[in-house]
Design an enzyme around this catalytic site. Structure first.
Site, PDB file in Angstrom:
ATOM      1  N   HIS A 466       0.823  -1.202   0.000  1.00 35.33           N
ATOM      2  CA  HIS A 466       0.000   0.000   0.000  1.00 35.33           C
ATOM      3  C   HIS A 466       0.855   1.248   0.000  1.00 35.33           C
ATOM      4  CE1 HIS A 466      -3.953  -2.015   1.455  1.00 35.33           C
ATOM      5  NE2 HIS A 466      -3.919  -1.875   0.158  1.00 35.33           N
ATOM      6  N   ASP A 727     -14.179  -3.511 -23.323  1.00 36.88           N
ATOM      7  CA  ASP A 727     -15.037  -4.679 -23.548  1.00 36.88           C
ATOM      8  C   ASP A 727     -15.096  -5.056 -25.024  1.00 36.88           C
ATOM      9  OD1 ASP A 727     -15.748  -5.560 -21.071  1.00 36.88           O
ATOM     10  OD2 ASP A 727     -17.552  -4.338 -20.925  1.00 36.88           O
TER      11      ASP A 727
END
Length: 849
Positions: A466, A727
């Site tokens: 992180h 997509d």
């Protein structure tokens, strides 16, 4: 407890009126998912032992406990309904776990008025939580007096009973089919927290098993410690009455990635961070975790040491201290999340949401409670618990999971400082400093002043930690896994941090400094110049205007988009309103959010809101979608909303209301044929008519081949097209964006995809409707040139790259791009197309020589 022919009698723990469990207004108790027994509406407020035995469980909120009798039956007593939400307020435990108690002994004192006012009910359940250990359970009825009246009785089951009796529903054992993990990084912190949250919805014991190891599925840290990687095979093992339901619900979601954005996770994994293999004198090697080059003076951050008292002041005192510290830490994390969201950093905020999830980890909390029960102070017990878990994670072979140990330590020291009444340490920073440390917590790095700190380096950690993610989001060059010798550098030592190569240069000579400074100045000037012109229209060198708008996924990003030059919103992903909740957002809630975005964009900037786009790949807990072998080819996008028109109508009502004062348009996702479009449009028109409001502009996402091939038909009925290249690419190339082997081969610059997009662009031109692109290709440098060549008039991109995309457009000639794209559609592969457009860009101003 008295015995008559081995009969065990359970006495009233409170005075009151008995009710059958079936009358309890809570399905968990009414359906006997927790156990069999009886409910009691109390008139007294001191819970007394209904049977002699040992306290084997006492909830931290002091509203429930379990007594194990001499016969082995476990009697669970649960005061009130939803009383766990009171967090212990109104309850006082008079015993501790492990105590031996006799019938009538006081166990829990509670404020009946407070509980009745703040919880759903005072109904108290007395249950046999392991009914397989009893038989012939007989319940009483009517008014009872605490300690003297029997409420139910049973006969302990014998070994022969257990051998011959049918298996009780509550002891049902269910094992799932083998599940192959598809998450690119395995079961790391985020999917682990999702799985743990799902497991907590069921009363059965649920474990995740990998090989011969199994862990508690309710524990985030235990799940991470199991080291489940991508392609690993696991099974779910459930024991309890709702075992079958738990496995049926969780197994398909686990198999589909637990709602993780697999494409984005795969993209993140594909990013390469390579340990520098060779260094010269005066250099130290590490892993480049955040790109960029910086020069500054070393500031070493040293680990803080705490004086932690071992002995406690009694169970009640220490448990109260710990509970209060957890509450304060939760408030701090919530405040930090809100601050980051308001500043337009939802991704950074999510890291601290994960910290908050760890405060609900049952194994971590159990370790603390166990320590306090042995006489230790809350601080000592908590320090031992979180360091034990962190060390376990650090020892793992999985770099991603080991990196999460840093998050646990960050949270651990936050709570510890609260327990010890110590303020978080601050550092005296001066201009252009490079922070070097053994490790950095997310809390430390998120508070760094970018005006003073130019880079950071750590000896531990990986590029997926992180800290690395935060450094990248803040634009700070960073190196992790650095040579430990860096910790010996003196404060004030001049160094060069090369986050691109993972190299730290110590005391560079004048020539090296000049080279680095020249590179930094050129990059800074380029960025500054791009930002200076960010608010200006993007016009190609031969006079073609291309509108550059923003893709946004929350309210706070709208203001940032305007500041960085967005000319509108080309894609408002409305899913942010629907995710991470138990019910769908109301019309008013959606209206408020859309209005906030519109107010920040202003009346002159158009906003396109995409209706809810979810499916098997992006499931919602309150919108169940049956398991599908391939969710990308199943119920997804507009199909979900047409099958559940109430969801769509509510959203359209909110959009129509905002559109009365702002230029708001609606876009329907995943349209595959003309009938789907007409159904969606009809619902839009009917909704507007019912509200007596005018119709707004409506368009469709072009993201499947069928819609692209029928673009001519759609163009005569729609107001605009927006091509979703991400997509569209996977459907044209038959490659799953989330597939670990296929994802890297998908390239929207493939000639076949360019040909399909040319059909869409040409249909838009003929019918004079706007054709935009909102996929990743719109911010791809070579892709921008190809899209301009196709005649695309609007590019919708992520906020940070708006200025850069506009700068690229201004360097291009639309005519030359058009000429080249004609050739590109006849090429054989994406690599050849990219090389051709790269040469066009290198030739200057988009003109080939």
């Amino acid at each position: 407890m008295t015995a008559s022919a081995d009969k065990v009698e359970i006495f009233a723990p409170l005075s009151g009126y008995l009710l059958p469990l079936e009358m309890v207004p809570d399905p968990v108790f009414a359906q006997k998912l927790v156990g069999d027994g009886i409910s009691l509406d109390p008139t007294s407020n001191v819970l007394k032992a209904p049977v002699a035995g040992v306290i084997i469980q006492l909830h931290a909120a002091a509203h429930a406990l379990t007594i194990r009798t001499a016969s082995g039956a476990e009697i669970l007593i649960h005061v009130g309904l939803d009383t766990v939400k009171l967090g212990g307020k109104g309850f006082e435990a008079l015993v501790t776990k492990g105590d031996n108690v006799s019938v009538g002994q006081p166990l829990i004192r509670f404020n009946a008025d407070f509980v009745a006012t703040n919880a759903r009910s005072l109904l108290t359940q007395i249950l046999v939580s392991n009914p397989e250990t009893v038989r012939d359970l007989k319940r009483e009825s009517g008014v009872v007096e605490e300690g003297s009246d029997v409420i139910f009785s049973f006969v302990p089951a014998t070994a022969s009973d257990k051998a011959t009796a049918p298996v009780a529903a509550s002891t049902q054992r269910v094992v799932s089919e083998t599940i192959v993990i598809v998450n690119p990084s395995g079961i790391h912190a985020r999917p682990a927290s999702v799985l743990a949250g799902m497991a907590r919805q069921f009363s059965c014991d649920l474990q995740l098993q990998k090989g011969d190891r199994a862990v508690n599925a309710r524990s985030v840290s235990a799940l991470m410690a199991l080291e489940v990687a991508r392609d690993d095979k696991v099974v779910l093992v459930a024991n309890g009455e709702d075992a079958a339901k738990a496995v049926e619900y969780i197994a398909p979601r686990l198999a589909e990635g637990l709602g993780e954005n697999l494409s984005a996770a795969a993209d993140e994994q594909k990013e390469q961070y390579v340990m520098a293999e060779t260094t010269k004198a005066g250099q130290m090697a590490g892993i480049g975790a955040s790109r960029g080059v910086a020069i500054g003076k070393v500031l070493r951050l040293r680990s803080e040491k705490y004086d932690i008292p071992e002995a406690g002041r009694g169970y009640k005192y220490e448990q109260s201290e710990f509970s209060n510290a957890v509450k304060r830490a939760t408030l701090q994390l919530s405040s930090l999340q809100d601050k980051l969201k308001r500043s337009g950093n939802p991704e950074r905020a999510a890291i601290f949401a994960a910290h908050a999830e760890l405060l609900d980890d049952p194994e971590l909390m159990e370790l603390v409670e166990r320590g306090i029960m042995t006489g230790k102070s809350a601080a000592y017990a908590w320090h031992g618990a979180f360091t034990t878990h962190a060390e376990r994670l650090q020892s793992l072979n999985n770099q991603l999971l080991a990196a999460r140990a840093n998050d646990l330590k960050d949270l651990g020291y936050r709570v510890l400082r609260i327990l010890l009444s110590i303020e978080e340490k601050s550092y005296n920073l001066s201009d252009k400093q490079v922070i070097i440390a053994e490790d950095l917590t997310p809390s430390t790095i998120v508070n760094i002043d970018k005006e003073l700190v130019v880079a950071c380096c750590t000896v531990s950690g990986g590029a997926t930690s992180h800290v690395a993610i935060l450094a990248r989001s803040m634009g700070l060059p960073a190196i992790v896994g650095l040579d430990p010798a860096a910790l010996e550098l003196k404060d004030g030592t001049l160094v060069v941090v090369d986050g691109n190569r993972g190299i730290l240069t110590v005391e560079p000579d004048d020539k090296e400094i000049r080279i680095v400074e020249g590179t930094m100045q050129r990059e800074e000037l380029t960025r500054a110049e791009e930002k200076m012109h960010a608010s200006e229209t993007a016009i190609t060198s031969d006079g073609i205007e291309i509108r550059v708008v923003a893709n946004i996924g929350d309210v706070s990003s709208a203001g940032q988009a305007v500041d960085l030059g967005a000319e509108g919103v080309g894609l408002l992903r409305s899913e942010f309103l629907f995710m991470n909740r138990s019910v769908a957002p109301s019309e008013e809630e959606q209206y408020t959010a859309y209005l906030a975005v519109a107010e920040k964009m202003g009346k002159e900037r158009p906003i396109i809101i995409r209706t809810l786009d979810v499916g098997g790949d992006k499931p919602l807990s309150y919108l169940p979608i049956p398991h599908e072998e391939n969710p990308f080819l199943g119920e997804r996008g507009i199909r979900v909303c047409l099958n559940r028109p109430e969801i769509l109508i509510t959203q359209l009502r909110a959009i129509l209301r905002v559109a009365q004062d702002y230029d708001v348009r609606v876009m329907f996702p995943m349209i595959t044929d003309i009938e789907e479009w007409r159904q969606a449009r009809r619902i839009l028109h009917e909704t507007a008519a019912a509200m007596k409001l005018p119709i707004i502009k409506a368009g469709i996402m072009i993201e499947v081949p069928s819609a692209a091939m029928l673009a001519e038909n759609f163009a005569s009925e729609t107001d605009f097209f927006s091509i979703g290249t991400n997509d569209l690419s996977q459907y044209v190339l038959a490659m799953d964006r989330g597939h670990p082997k296929m994802a890297g081969k998908i390239d929207a610059m493939h000639p076949s995809i360019l040909r399909i997009m040319s059909i869409v662009a040409e249909a838009g031109r003929r019918h004079k409707i706007e054709v935009g692109v909102c996929g990743g290709l719109a911010s791809d440098i070579e892709g921008i040139a190809a899209l301009i060549g196709l005649g695309i008039s609007k590019l919708s991109v992520d906020i940070p790259v708006i200025a850069t995309v506009k700068a690229v457009i201004r360097r291009l000639s639309a005519a030359k791009c058009s000429e080249l794209v004609g050739e590109a559609t006849r090429m054989s592969d994406a690599m050849a197309v990219r090389q051709a457009f790269k040469k066009l860009m290198e030739d200057g101003r988009g003109e080939r020589k």
